[in-house]
Design a protein around this motif. Structure first.
Motif, PDB file in Angstrom:
ATOM      1  N   LEU A  15       0.833  -1.110  -0.145  1.00 31.51           N
ATOM      2  CA  LEU A  15      -0.032   0.101   0.304  1.00 31.51           C
ATOM      3  C   LEU A  15       1.208   1.226  -0.324  1.00 31.51           C
ATOM      4  O   LEU A  15       1.790   1.194  -0.158  1.00 31.51           O
ATOM      5  N   GLY A  16       0.892   2.497   0.648  1.00 33.60           N
ATOM      6  CA  GLY A  16       1.013   3.336   0.030  1.00 33.60           C
ATOM      7  C   GLY A  16       1.767   4.321  -0.785  1.00 33.60           C
ATOM      8  O   GLY A  16       0.538   3.756  -2.416  1.00 33.60           O
ATOM      9  N   GLY A  17       2.934   4.124  -1.523  1.00 35.03           N
ATOM     10  CA  GLY A  17       3.035   4.767  -2.504  1.00 35.03           C
ATOM     11  C   GLY A  17       3.449   4.080  -3.967  1.00 35.03           C
ATOM     12  O   GLY A  17       3.098   4.559  -5.122  1.00 35.03           O
ATOM     13  N   GLY A  18       3.048   2.679  -3.682  1.00 34.35           N
ATOM     14  CA  GLY A  18       2.841   1.624  -5.086  1.00 34.35           C
ATOM     15  C   GLY A  18       1.696   1.500  -5.214  1.00 34.35           C
ATOM     16  O   GLY A  18       1.267   0.540  -6.104  1.00 34.35           O
ATOM     17  N   CYS A  19       0.411   1.778  -4.193  1.00 32.69           N
ATOM     18  CA  CYS A  19      -0.550   1.408  -4.790  1.00 32.69           C
ATOM     19  C   CYS A  19      -2.158   3.005  -4.406  1.00 32.69           C
ATOM     20  O   CYS A  19      -2.116   3.302  -3.522  1.00 32.69           O
ATOM     21  N   PRO A  20      -1.865   3.396  -5.907  1.00 28.86           N
ATOM     22  CA  PRO A  20      -2.821   4.555  -5.662  1.00 28.86           C
ATOM     23  C   PRO A  20      -4.106   4.170  -5.480  1.00 28.86           C
ATOM     24  O   PRO A  20      -4.206   3.089  -6.048  1.00 28.86           O
ATOM     25  N   ASN A  21      -4.855   4.973  -4.831  1.00 28.44           N
ATOM     26  CA  ASN A  21      -5.877   4.590  -4.495  1.00 28.44           C
ATOM     27  C   ASN A  21      -6.707   3.240  -4.320  1.00 28.44           C
ATOM     28  O   ASN A  21      -6.788   2.170  -4.656  1.00 28.44           O
ATOM     29  N   CYS A  36      -4.954  -2.860  -3.700  1.00 34.78           N
ATOM     30  CA  CYS A  36      -4.915  -1.947  -4.678  1.00 34.78           C
ATOM     31  C   CYS A  36      -5.945  -1.178  -5.273  1.00 34.78           C
ATOM     32  O   CYS A  36      -6.779  -3.106  -5.117  1.00 34.78           O
ATOM     33  N   SER A  37      -6.458  -0.651  -5.904  1.00 33.03           N
ATOM     34  CA  SER A  37      -7.586  -1.130  -6.312  1.00 33.03           C
ATOM     35  C   SER A  37      -7.993  -2.012  -8.119  1.00 33.03           C
ATOM     36  O   SER A  37      -8.916  -2.873  -7.978  1.00 33.03           O
ATOM     37  N   ALA A  38      -6.178  -1.878  -8.513  1.00 31.45           N
ATOM     38  CA  ALA A  38      -6.160  -2.928  -9.705  1.00 31.45           C
ATOM     39  C   ALA A  38      -5.724  -4.306  -8.879  1.00 31.45           C
ATOM     40  O   ALA A  38      -7.307  -5.024  -9.718  1.00 31.45           O
ATOM     41  N   THR A  39      -5.968  -4.531  -8.003  1.00 31.31           N
ATOM     42  CA  THR A  39      -5.657  -5.764  -7.233  1.00 31.31           C
ATOM     43  C   THR A  39      -6.556  -6.501  -6.695  1.00 31.31           C
ATOM     44  O   THR A  39      -7.149  -7.377  -7.116  1.00 31.31           O
ATOM     45  N   ALA A  40      -7.937  -4.925  -6.673  1.00 28.50           N
ATOM     46  CA  ALA A  40      -9.272  -5.670  -6.339  1.00 28.50           C
ATOM     47  C   ALA A  40     -10.109  -6.224  -7.325  1.00 28.50           C
ATOM     48  O   ALA A  40     -11.121  -7.202  -7.422  1.00 28.50           O
ATOM     49  N   VAL A  41      -9.934  -4.989  -8.169  1.00 27.17           N
ATOM     50  CA  VAL A  41     -10.498  -5.808  -9.693  1.00 27.17           C
ATOM     51  C   VAL A  41     -10.244  -7.064 -10.038  1.00 27.17           C
ATOM     52  O   VAL A  41     -10.849  -7.808 -10.884  1.00 27.17           O
ATOM     53  N   GLN A  42      -8.646  -7.607 -10.217  1.00 28.94           N
ATOM     54  CA  GLN A  42      -8.606  -8.596 -10.633  1.00 28.94           C
ATOM     55  C   GLN A  42      -9.187 -10.021  -9.899  1.00 28.94           C
ATOM     56  O   GLN A  42      -9.430 -10.805 -10.085  1.00 28.94           O
ATOM     57  N   GLY A  44     -11.616  -9.868  -8.944  1.00 27.15           N
ATOM     58  CA  GLY A  44     -13.142  -9.941  -9.338  1.00 27.15           C
ATOM     59  C   GLY A  44     -14.341  -8.704  -8.289  1.00 27.15           C
ATOM     60  O   GLY A  44     -15.716  -8.799  -8.458  1.00 27.15           O
ATOM     61  N   LEU A  45     -14.103  -8.263  -8.018  1.00 22.07           N
ATOM     62  CA  LEU A  45     -14.986  -7.079  -7.517  1.00 22.07           C
ATOM     63  C   LEU A  45     -14.534  -6.087  -8.113  1.00 22.07           C
ATOM     64  O   LEU A  45     -14.063  -5.444  -8.585  1.00 22.07           O
ATOM     65  N   THR A  46     -15.527  -4.818  -7.106  1.00 20.67           N
ATOM     66  CA  THR A  46     -16.056  -3.927  -8.173  1.00 20.67           C
ATOM     67  C   THR A  46     -15.248  -2.965  -6.925  1.00 20.67           C
ATOM     68  O   THR A  46     -16.168  -2.902  -6.193  1.00 20.67           O
ATOM     69  N   VAL A  47     -14.856  -1.791  -7.593  1.00 20.99           N
ATOM     70  CA  VAL A  47     -13.978  -0.510  -6.811  1.00 20.99           C
ATOM     71  C   VAL A  47     -15.185   0.476  -6.791  1.00 20.99           C
ATOM     72  O   VAL A  47     -15.847   0.610  -7.836  1.00 20.99           O
ATOM     73  N   VAL A  48     -16.168   0.875  -5.722  1.00 20.51           N
ATOM     74  CA  VAL A  48     -17.524   1.908  -5.733  1.00 20.51           C
ATOM     75  C   VAL A  48     -16.654   3.027  -5.165  1.00 20.51           C
ATOM     76  O   VAL A  48     -16.482   3.393  -3.541  1.00 20.51           O
TER      77      VAL A  48
END
Length: 601
Positions: A15-21, A36-42, A44-48
């Motif tokens: 998290l932190g600098g390597g994890c925007p949003n 990280c938002s990209a990790t959540a999407v991978q 199968g989650l939706t970032v709201v």
């Protein structure tokens, strides 16, 4: 299982600098991992986005994805949603409108929390006489504001009706209205007339009591009279709850007035969540294609006027509601399963974080029509409207997607076609003119957000100058960009392909000035008439723009600043000037979307 997967993925990301949003994952009302938002999407989650600083994807996310500067109106949108009206170009107009959800600008989570936490208002509603709800339920038909003389006549008739019933009961030796009704048709009619008169009087008083609790009713309102002050307060109540009306006490409004203030605030929170979920996931299908609106925890979040009225027969192959199941799934994941639980969540995750956060939730399986590159087509049916008046049906817009080789209707929304409008002639006189829509094949090639309306010379000066706080001013909001712009928050240009290829063998296109666009003039959408364009509710056209940008290959063109508006004119002895340097923020589709505009029958 999902929690274990998230934990494993979280270990591989810092998290932190390597994890925007970063987003916090929720399930069953419990926060688990921060990803990280990209990790959540991978996973199968939706970032709201449940932050106060959110603006819709077409206004903010899409420009950022293209590496362009966000349109200035995105900041205005956030100010409007936050209730900072004095910081916006709309200013006094927005302050007067007060609640903008129906215009496409839902309140921020902080504003929803403020409403839910207003215990003085809830306590006031709790103390209201329950007989008021009975009167509202018993009232038949639609009530409109009345002149003082008409209110006096109505109360006189109520006293006379009571006297007639009382005299009849005494003469016939009965003790109850039920017994009197049983004495025959004549006496049943007397009782019915009295009860409707009592319901009307009780409904007005109940209405005023609820408006006072909400802080909407001006002190000048006359008790028991459906006067102008009461009408204005009722119109504000309707905007607060996304009801398409303008100060008339109709059946839908009466239903909402019978709900508790906490229930109404809970529905507001669910509508806010639906807007954010739809924006995040690109969802558009709302059940309108099959004439069935889904419920969220048993609640219908759209009132009937937002739906296409002639939807008795579902469109063949139409998609059901995807918005409601996704909203309910998100609410369950967050724990927004009741008023109290939602309010408490907002206190913890919005108030304490000073503006909200990104959340990651599991939604139902992604619909096939959300695939990037999905082929689309649009049909606009005028319903048979012509110079003689509206057709048998209201105009409708149907968006369909090609799924597995078959065309699948996604939405069927009310829209507008031409109608009789005031037009300024070259002589300066204003004449009623029929403004027809253009029928035939067209294409959507360009989508514009925060559009600006360049009024034609035929626009009557009355339409361009109006009273604001007692003083005449140019209707800057009508020009835009604004939620009250003539083009609303989004417009799609109707281009006609010309015969013969243009330069380099490319097609040649002609723009006759017809648009599909948003509108704050929702009464015109109910009537189905316009100056020839195809108006949609702002909430619908924003959802449409989001879906198009997330499924269609496009190029963000940025500000349309090639053509400037400079117009001066004299009106009522004064000189007026309208000036704009751009027409909005544009996107161009790689493949034009075909639009078939039909006159209908």
């Amino acid at each position: 299982m999902m929690s274990a997967l998230l934990s494993a993925l979280a270990l591989t990301h810092t998290l932190g600098g390597g994890c925007p949003n970063p987003a916090t994952a929720f399930a069953g009302g419990v926060a688990s991992d921060t990803l990280c938002s990209a990790t959540a999407v991978q996973a199968g989650l939706t970032v709201v986005d449940l932050r106060d600083g959110w603006a819709p994807y077409p206004l903010a996310g899409a420009p950022l994805d293209a590496g362009l500067e966000v349109p200035e109106y995105a900041g205005t949108f956030v100010d409007l949603a936050s209730g900072r009206f004095d910081a916006t170009p709309e200013g006094a107009l927005a302050e007067s409108d007060r609640y903008l959800e129906l215009y496409g600008v839902p309140p921020t989570p902080s504003r929803v929390l403020a409403a839910m936490s207003d215990e003085a208002r809830h306590t006031c509603h709790d103390a209201l006489d329950p007989a008021g709800a009975t009167s509202l339920a018993a009232l038949e038909g639609t009530m409109r504001h009345e002149r003082r003389a008409d209110a006096k006549t109505r109360r006189t008739e109520l006293r006379r009706a009571r006297a007639r019933v009382k005299a009849s009961m005494r003469r016939l030796g009965v003790d109850t209205r039920v017994e009197l009704r049983a004495k025959g048709e004549r006496y049943a009619g007397l009782v019915d007339a009295l009860e409707q008169a009592e319901a009307a009087d009780g409904a007005i008083r109940a209405l005023q009591g609820r408006l006072r609790c909400d802080g909407l009713l001006h002190a000048a309102a006359r008790d028991g009279d459906f006067d102008w002050a009461t009408r204005q307060a009722l119109a504000t109540f309707q905007r607060r709850h996304a009801l398409v009306s303008s100060g008339v006490l109709d059946a839908t409004t009466r239903d909402y007035l019978q709900l508790s203030s906490r229930e109404l605030d809970y529905r507001l929170a669910l509508r806010l969540l639906r807007a954010r979920v739809a924006d995040a996931a690109g969802l558009i299908a709302d059940g309108s294609a099959i004439g069935e609106q889904g419920a969220v925890f048993g609640r219908l979040l759209d009132e009937p006027a937002l739906r296409y009225p002639n939807a008795d027969e579902p469109l063949e192959g139409g998609v059901g509601d995807t918005l409601s199941p996704a909203t309910e799934a998100a609410a369950e994941a967050l724990g927004w399963t009741s008023f109290e639980a939602t309010r408490d969540w907002l206190k913890r995750h919005v108030l304490e974080t000073e503006g909200g956060q990104l959340v990651a939730v599991a939604l139902p399986e992604r619909p096939a029509h959300l695939k990037s590159g999905t082929r689309l087509r649009v049909e606009i049916d005028g319903g048979g409207a012509n110079r003689r008046g509206p057709g048998e049906r209201r105009p409708q817009l149907t968006l369909s997607a090609e799924v597995d080789g078959a065309w699948t209707p996604l939405v069927r929304w009310p829209t507008t076609v031409g109608g009789w409008q005031d037009e300024r002639q070259e002589s300066g006189r204003v004449r009623r003119t029929y403004k027809a829509s253009e029928y035939g094949p067209r294409h959507w090639r360009q989508l514009v957000v925060a559009p600006v309306w360049y009024p034609p010379q035929s626009t009557p000066h009355d339409d361009l100058v109006g009273l604001v706080n007692g003083q005449r001013q140019v209707k800057e909001a009508l020009i835009g960009p604004s939620y009250r712009s003539a083009y609303g928050l989004v417009m799609l240009v109707h281009d006609r392909e010309l015969e013969g290829a243009g330069e380099n063998g490319e097609p040649s296109w002609y723009d006759a000035g017809i648009r599909t666009h948003g509108s704050a003039n929702y009464r015109s959408i109910i009537r189905g008439s316009s100056h020839g364009c195809h108006r949609l509710y702002n909430v619908h056209v924003l959802r449409l723009a989001n879906y198009l940008l997330k499924t269609q290959e496009h190029e963000a063109k940025g500000a349309l600043d090639e053509e400037h508006l400079r117009r001066s004119f004299r009106y009522r002895g004064q000189s007026w000037t309208i000036s704009r340097d751009e027409r909005g923020f544009a996107y161009e589709f790689a493949e034009p979307i075909p639009v078939d505009v039909r006159e209908g029958a």
